[in-house]
Design an enzyme around this catalytic site. Structure first.
Site, PDB file in Angstrom:
ATOM      1  N   LYS A   1       0.411   4.210   6.994  1.00  6.91           N
ATOM      2  CA  LYS A   1       0.348   4.928   6.001  1.00  6.91           C
ATOM      3  C   LYS A   1       0.569   6.575   5.768  1.00  6.91           C
ATOM      4  O   LYS A   1       1.334   7.074   6.793  1.00  6.91           O
ATOM      5  CB  LYS A   1      -1.545   4.849   6.089  1.00  6.91           C
ATOM      6  CG  LYS A   1      -2.382   3.518   6.203  1.00  6.91           C
ATOM      7  CD  LYS A   1      -2.492   2.907   5.113  1.00  6.91           C
ATOM      8  CE  LYS A   1      -2.498   1.926   4.654  1.00  6.91           C
ATOM      9  NZ  LYS A   1      -2.871   0.496   4.170  1.00  6.91           N
TER      10      LYS A   1
ATOM     11  N   SER B   1       0.831  -1.339  -0.091  1.00  3.70           N
ATOM     12  CA  SER B   1       0.090   0.053  -0.178  1.00  3.70           C
ATOM     13  C   SER B   1       0.587   0.903   0.343  1.00  3.70           C
ATOM     14  O   SER B   1       0.584   2.626  -0.444  1.00  3.70           O
ATOM     15  CB  SER B   1      -1.015  -0.598   1.398  1.00  3.70           C
ATOM     16  OG  SER B   1       0.001   0.480   2.540  1.00  3.70           O
TER      17      SER B   1
END
Length: 161
Positions: free
Chosen positions: A78, A37
């Site tokens: 993230k 990701s």
């Protein structure tokens, strides 16, 4: 070897272990990237140094890379996109914060449009850099600031990609 020499070496070892425990518990630790990701910024199985002090004395900033926990106790890494109280919108592959365009120079691909949202005063909006392969705030919602484990700004392994 005499007993005094052994006792001194043992004392040095014990003090070093205590120091490492304190540093790891309160200041820094290692984090491991799990998944794609954050590609191309971080790769699957990269290790990062996690700074646990930054957000105890300051606030997250836009585009910081952070590690945090979700309610199911999973740990994710993230990028911070939206900050507490901001109005966030993606339209035509463009990020708007409080109505103004914000450039995301780290992105290699666009982001699907989604509805305008106001980030809660105690939350942040996070997304992976590899948007098509990221489970992030678009799926699980905003992350409470209290769930941030730290900022991961330094990749330490592998040294070279």
């Amino acid at each position: 070897m005499n007993k005094k020499y052994i006792r001194n070496k043992l004392l040095v070892f014990i003090v070093a272990c205590i120091c490492l425990f304190v540093i790891r518990s309160y200041f820094f630790s290692l984090g491991k990237v799990d998944g794609e990701s954050m590609y191309p910024t971080l790769n699957d199985h990269d290790y990062v140094l996690l700074d646990k002090v930054s957000y105890k004395i300051g606030e997250p900033k836009r585009f910081d890379i952070i590690m945090f926990t979700l309610p199911d106790n999973s740990v994710l890494i993230k990028r911070v996109i939206g900050l507490p109280g901001e109005i966030l919108e993606y339209k035509n592959n463009t990020l708007y914060i409080n109505g103004s365009i914000v450039k995301e120079s780290f992105l290699k691909e666009g982001t699907e449009d989604f509805e305008t949202m106001t980030i809660p005063d105690d939350g942040i909006f996070v997304m992976g850099d590899n948007r098509d392969h990221s489970t992030d705030s678009r799926v699980f919602g905003t992350v409470p600031v209290s769930h941030i484990l730290g900022e991961s700004s330094i990749k330490i392994w592998p040294l070279i990609d």
